[in-house]
Design a protein around this motif. Structure first.
Motif, mmCIF file in Angstrom:
data_model
loop_
_atom_site.group_PDB
_atom_site.id
_atom_site.type_symbol
_atom_site.label_atom_id
_atom_site.label_comp_id
_atom_site.label_asym_id
_atom_site.label_seq_id
_atom_site.Cartn_x
_atom_site.Cartn_y
_atom_site.Cartn_z
ATOM 1 N N THR A 1 28.177 47.693 35.449
ATOM 2 C CA THR A 1 29.384 46.886 35.240
ATOM 3 C C THR A 1 30.384 47.024 36.382
ATOM 4 O O THR A 1 31.556 46.664 36.231
ATOM 5 C CB THR A 1 30.067 47.302 33.924
ATOM 6 N N HIS A 2 29.940 47.544 37.515
ATOM 7 C CA HIS A 2 30.855 47.719 38.650
ATOM 8 C C HIS A 2 31.375 46.355 39.104
ATOM 9 O O HIS A 2 30.606 45.412 39.304
ATOM 10 C CB HIS A 2 30.110 48.409 39.791
ATOM 11 N N GLY A 3 32.703 46.247 39.245
ATOM 12 C CA GLY A 3 33.312 45.007 39.701
ATOM 13 C C GLY A 3 33.779 44.077 38.603
ATOM 14 O O GLY A 3 34.254 42.970 38.882
ATOM 15 N N THR A 4 33.695 44.519 37.353
ATOM 16 C CA THR A 4 34.041 43.643 36.235
ATOM 17 C C THR A 4 35.478 43.122 36.328
ATOM 18 O O THR A 4 35.731 41.924 36.184
ATOM 19 C CB THR A 4 33.858 44.391 34.897
ATOM 20 N N LEU B 1 21.586 49.483 41.245
ATOM 21 C CA LEU B 1 21.733 49.543 42.695
ATOM 22 C C LEU B 1 22.152 50.958 43.038
ATOM 23 O O LEU B 1 23.175 51.442 42.537
ATOM 24 C CB LEU B 1 22.787 48.535 43.153
ATOM 25 N N GLY B 2 21.411 51.657 43.859
ATOM 26 C CA GLY B 2 21.724 53.040 44.162
ATOM 27 C C GLY B 2 21.436 53.946 42.980
ATOM 28 O O GLY B 2 20.722 53.582 42.044
ATOM 29 N N GLY C 1 25.502 50.211 38.859
ATOM 30 C CA GLY C 1 25.257 49.009 39.634
ATOM 31 C C GLY C 1 26.297 47.939 39.355
ATOM 32 O O GLY C 1 27.129 48.051 38.451
ATOM 33 N N PRO C 2 26.257 46.839 40.133
ATOM 34 C CA PRO C 2 27.266 45.788 40.011
ATOM 35 C C PRO C 2 26.890 44.730 38.987
ATOM 36 O O PRO C 2 25.722 44.596 38.596
ATOM 37 C CB PRO C 2 27.268 45.169 41.417
ATOM 38 N N VAL C 3 27.888 43.959 38.582
ATOM 39 C CA VAL C 3 27.614 42.729 37.855
ATOM 40 C C VAL C 3 26.987 41.738 38.826
ATOM 41 O O VAL C 3 27.079 41.881 40.046
ATOM 42 C CB VAL C 3 28.902 42.145 37.221
ATOM 43 N N ASP C 4 26.331 40.716 38.281
ATOM 44 C CA ASP C 4 25.620 39.737 39.104
ATOM 45 C C ASP C 4 26.462 38.467 39.240
ATOM 46 O O ASP C 4 26.539 37.672 38.317
ATOM 47 C CB ASP C 4 24.272 39.409 38.479
ATOM 48 N N HIS C 5 27.093 38.304 40.393
ATOM 49 C CA HIS C 5 27.961 37.147 40.598
ATOM 50 C C HIS C 5 27.193 35.835 40.693
ATOM 51 O O HIS C 5 27.751 34.766 40.448
ATOM 52 C CB HIS C 5 28.807 37.356 41.857
ATOM 53 N N GLY C 6 25.910 35.909 41.007
ATOM 54 C CA GLY C 6 25.106 34.694 41.120
ATOM 55 C C GLY C 6 24.252 34.424 39.910
ATOM 56 O O GLY C 6 23.264 33.688 40.000
ATOM 57 N N TRP C 7 24.646 34.950 38.754
ATOM 58 C CA TRP C 7 23.789 34.842 37.567
ATOM 59 C C TRP C 7 23.542 33.402 37.153
ATOM 60 O O TRP C 7 22.452 33.075 36.647
ATOM 61 C CB TRP C 7 24.391 35.633 36.400
#
Length: 269
Positions: free
Chosen positions: A211-214, A253-254, A258-264
């Motif tokens: 959820t990184h970047g939510t 990721l790592g 991990g991050p959220v998917d901006h291109g979902w």
């Protein structure tokens, strides 16, 4: 010859860089691209950051922030602004000065603590955000940790979110979106209030940890929809739907979060 295409709506993010690409300026610009606006940036700080945490922060000089802002606004123009990580009291004050008198919607994400607990609003910066930046906000979008940092209120349930919204509205923003994702339970409920009316935005909680970047993504999506002409309640609903999909599609990721998917949307089409 056909006329050249019209420029898309223009949205400016004023925030820090996340070298891992999941939050900050990188998340903001990915969100803006996904939602069909032209994203522009004013960098306030550089971080050494990855899925495990923030390993270093270097603030940019105030004159660099002013120069970036002037270069964009004076030539290209903006239709909405989103602020994120400002770091120091000096930078928060500089950004407040720059936004004073700018007649466009301003979304203030009062980034105070990273996903890993790193302090991103240092010294007297919370006071500057509270007294100088929040009064300029069309919408402020704090999470519950940031509510506590700015107001001293610890929210433990959804009813407490109402008191938090009232305390933040007393600082001067037109609307406050209190994000309740840190509360336990099977849903993520956010409260939007302008002191007269309130609206709840609810979504099921997704079990994934990536959820990184939510918060950056939600605030940027909100700024995009305001620039596209939606009113605040509609823009919040559209932003909530976008970030909920991005959280559901979050990926590893790592070795950490991990991050959220901006291109979902593109990947689910």
């Amino acid at each position: 010859m056909s006329p050249p295409p019209a420029a898309p709506a223009r949205v400016l993010t004023v925030a820090g860089s996340d070298s891992g690409g999941g939050a900050g300026i990188q998340a903001d610009l990915k969100t803006m691209l996904a939602l069909g606006v032209h994203g522009m940036s004013v960098l306030t700080a550089v971080t050494a950051q990855n899925s495990l945490g923030v390993h270093g922060i270097w603030d940019l000089p105030e004159e660099a922030v002013r120069a970036q802002f002037g270069a964009v606004v004076d030539d290209i123009g903006v239709q909405a602004v989103k602020t994120g990580m400002l770091g120091s009291a000096a930078l928060a004050g500089t950004v407040a000065d720059l936004l004073t008198g700018l007649d466009v919607p301003v979304v203030v994400d009062p980034v105070g603590v990273s996903k890993h607990g790193d302090d991103l609003l240092r010294g007297s910066a919370p006071e500057v955000v509270r007294t100088r930046l929040l009064p300029l906000a069309t919408v402020a979008t704090p999470n519950l940790d940031e509510v506590a940092q700015l107001t001293g209120i610890t929210v433990t349930d959804q009813e407490g979110m109402r008191a938090a919204a009232d305390a933040l509205l007393a600082c001067g923003p037109r609307w406050v979106l209190v994000k309740g994702g840190h509360l336990p339970g099977g849903e993520c409920a956010d409260l939007l209030s302008d002191g007269r009316t309130e609206r709840w935005y609810r979504a099921p909680r997704h079990p994934g940890r990536h959820t990184h970047g939510t918060g950056c993504t939600l605030a940027s999506a909100l700024a995009c929809h305001l620039a596209l002409g939606h009113d605040v309640p509609a823009a919040v609903g559209l932003a909530k739907a976008y970030v909920t999909g991005a959280i559901a599609a979050g990926f590893p990721l790592g070795a950490g979060i991990g991050p959220v998917d901006h291109g979902w949307r593109d990947r689910s089409a």
